[in-house]
Design an enzyme around this catalytic site. Structure first.
Site, PDB file in Angstrom:
ATOM      1  N   ASP A  20       0.409 -14.036 -10.525  1.00 39.50           N
ATOM      2  CA  ASP A  20      -0.099 -15.016 -11.496  1.00 39.50           C
ATOM      3  C   ASP A  20       0.902 -15.215 -12.643  1.00 39.50           C
ATOM      4  O   ASP A  20       1.178 -14.284 -13.400  1.00 39.50           O
ATOM      5  CB  ASP A  20      -1.434 -14.541 -12.074  1.00 39.50           C
ATOM      6  CG  ASP A  20      -2.488 -14.309 -10.994  1.00 39.50           C
ATOM      7  OD1 ASP A  20      -2.113 -14.006  -9.844  1.00 39.50           O
ATOM      8  OD2 ASP A  20      -3.677 -14.405 -11.315  1.00 39.50           O
ATOM      9  N   HIS A  22       0.722 -17.636 -15.234  1.00 39.80           N
ATOM     10  CA  HIS A  22       0.036 -17.893 -16.516  1.00 39.80           C
ATOM     11  C   HIS A  22       1.000 -18.345 -17.624  1.00 39.80           C
ATOM     12  O   HIS A  22       1.013 -17.788 -18.730  1.00 39.80           O
ATOM     13  CB  HIS A  22      -0.725 -16.646 -16.979  1.00 39.80           C
ATOM     14  CG  HIS A  22      -2.059 -16.475 -16.317  1.00 39.80           C
ATOM     15  ND1 HIS A  22      -3.033 -17.453 -16.298  1.00 39.80           N
ATOM     16  CD2 HIS A  22      -2.588 -15.424 -15.640  1.00 39.80           C
ATOM     17  CE1 HIS A  22      -4.104 -17.008 -15.640  1.00 39.80           C
ATOM     18  NE2 HIS A  22      -3.865 -15.795 -15.222  1.00 39.80           N
ATOM     19  N   ASP A  49      -2.901 -19.687 -10.497  1.00 37.83           N
ATOM     20  CA  ASP A  49      -2.940 -19.325 -11.918  1.00 37.83           C
ATOM     21  C   ASP A  49      -1.544 -19.421 -12.545  1.00 37.83           C
ATOM     22  O   ASP A  49      -1.027 -18.479 -13.149  1.00 37.83           O
ATOM     23  CB  ASP A  49      -3.564 -17.939 -12.165  1.00 37.83           C
ATOM     24  CG  ASP A  49      -5.092 -17.975 -12.126  1.00 37.83           C
ATOM     25  OD1 ASP A  49      -5.655 -19.039 -11.827  1.00 37.83           O
ATOM     26  OD2 ASP A  49      -5.702 -16.930 -12.407  1.00 37.83           O
ATOM     27  N   ASN A  75      -8.123 -20.116 -10.008  1.00 35.14           N
ATOM     28  CA  ASN A  75      -9.301 -20.526 -10.774  1.00 35.14           C
ATOM     29  C   ASN A  75      -8.895 -21.222 -12.078  1.00 35.14           C
ATOM     30  O   ASN A  75      -9.637 -22.063 -12.587  1.00 35.14           O
ATOM     31  CB  ASN A  75     -10.238 -19.344 -11.043  1.00 35.14           C
ATOM     32  CG  ASN A  75      -9.574 -18.208 -11.755  1.00 35.14           C
ATOM     33  OD1 ASN A  75      -8.565 -17.687 -11.285  1.00 35.14           O
ATOM     34  ND2 ASN A  75     -10.118 -17.797 -12.890  1.00 35.14           N
ATOM     35  N   HIS A  76      -7.699 -20.934 -12.610  1.00 34.01           N
ATOM     36  CA  HIS A  76      -7.286 -21.614 -13.844  1.00 34.01           C
ATOM     37  C   HIS A  76      -6.842 -23.059 -13.585  1.00 34.01           C
ATOM     38  O   HIS A  76      -7.060 -23.914 -14.436  1.00 34.01           O
ATOM     39  CB  HIS A  76      -6.223 -20.794 -14.591  1.00 34.01           C
ATOM     40  CG  HIS A  76      -6.841 -19.629 -15.298  1.00 34.01           C
ATOM     41  ND1 HIS A  76      -7.263 -19.686 -16.607  1.00 34.01           N
ATOM     42  CD2 HIS A  76      -7.173 -18.398 -14.848  1.00 34.01           C
ATOM     43  CE1 HIS A  76      -7.821 -18.524 -16.948  1.00 34.01           C
ATOM     44  NE2 HIS A  76      -7.764 -17.724 -15.894  1.00 34.01           N
ATOM     45  N   HIS A 190      -4.997 -12.804  -9.128  1.00 34.37           N
ATOM     46  CA  HIS A 190      -6.310 -12.902  -9.776  1.00 34.37           C
ATOM     47  C   HIS A 190      -6.790 -11.634 -10.466  1.00 34.37           C
ATOM     48  O   HIS A 190      -7.228 -11.672 -11.606  1.00 34.37           O
ATOM     49  CB  HIS A 190      -7.363 -13.394  -8.775  1.00 34.37           C
ATOM     50  CG  HIS A 190      -8.686 -13.717  -9.402  1.00 34.37           C
ATOM     51  ND1 HIS A 190      -8.820 -14.639 -10.418  1.00 34.37           N
ATOM     52  CD2 HIS A 190      -9.947 -13.239  -9.154  1.00 34.37           C
ATOM     53  CE1 HIS A 190     -10.110 -14.722 -10.761  1.00 34.37           C
ATOM     54  NE2 HIS A 190     -10.810 -13.882 -10.022  1.00 34.37           N
TER      55      HIS A 190
HETATM   56 MN   LIG Z   1      -7.306 -15.963 -11.464  1.00 33.83          MN
END
Ligand SMILES: [Mn+2]
Length: 234
Positions: A20, A22, A49, A75-76, A190
């Site tokens: 991820d 981010h 993500d 999910n982001h 995640h």
């Molecule tokens: Mn996630």
């Protein structure tokens, strides 16, 4: 959007999968330099993500435009899609790391949602180890073929299995070690762990770069992993 994409073997270069991101794209660039990534021959797969919480989330579009960069839906990214569709509470999204999104104009927000709606929920790729699967949170079914054929069935509403694929933590929270059939390995992000972990044939590689941990990238030929941390967070 195609909810499942298959890639054939990379016969000219290497394949990598990264956890991820981010918004920590500078860390990703450090990792790419570290492994001497060759954009002409190598491919990089993201487990989703790419945005939220970190400093440079808006660069996700720049990376998605690169021919060697392939990502699945996290999910982001789903939260961006839902926020634009006004199906997500703004405060909830803001406090889940979406501050950068609220700094964008409406048309820029749209641009992200349009790009993210194109992301598949799962990718599979041929490798020297056989088929490798990528899904953001976990494989929701015990058979990879069942999962990917349901993803391709337009008539299947899929709400539950898609949600589990991008949000689920059932395998990690219950320590399930059963293997998913018809796939050699399933790479996921995640769930933040202090180091990559294997449960059955699931490999979890989110080592919390944005939370002061590390960004992990795995070479899919030899399973060696490279890691970097944000400055001052080691
Ligand atoms: Mn996630």
């Amino acid at each position: 959007m195609s909810r499942f994409i298959r890639f054939s073997r990379n016969i000219i270069g290497r394949d990598f999968v990264v956890g991820d991101i981010h918004g920590c794209f500078p860390l990703l660039e450090q990792l790419l330099a570290k492994v001497r990534f060759d954009p002409e021959q190598d491919r990089l797969f993201s487990v989703g993500d790419m945005v939220d919480r970190g400093p440079e989330s808006a660069r996700a579009l720049e990376f998605l435009a690169k021919p060697w960069f392939h990502a699945i839906l996290g999910n982001h990214e789903q939260m961006v899609i839902d926020a634009v569709a006004e199906m997500l509470d703004n405060d909830l999204y803001f406090y889940s790391g979406g501050a950068w999104f609220f700094g964008l104009s409406k048309s820029e927000q749209q641009e992200f949602a349009v790009a993210f709606r194109e992301l598949p929920v799962a990718i599979e790729l041929e490798s020297v180890h056989g088929l490798i699967g990528l899904v953001h949170a976990e494989c929701p079914l015990s058979d990879w073929k069942d999962f990917t054929s349901r993803l391709q069935d337009e008539s299947d509403p899929l709400r539950y299995i898609e949600a589990q694929a991008i949000w689920g933590r059932t395998r990690i929270s219950s320590g399930r070690t059963d293997t998913v059939d018809n796939i050699a390995f399933v790479f996921c992000g995640h769930t933040v762990l202090c180091k990559p972990a294997q449960l059955g044939n699931h490999l979890f590689i989110d080592t919390g770069a944005v939370f002061g941990g590390r960004l992990t990238m795995v070479n899919l030929t030899n399973f060696h992993y490279a890691q970097v941390a944000r400055e001052g967070s080691e």
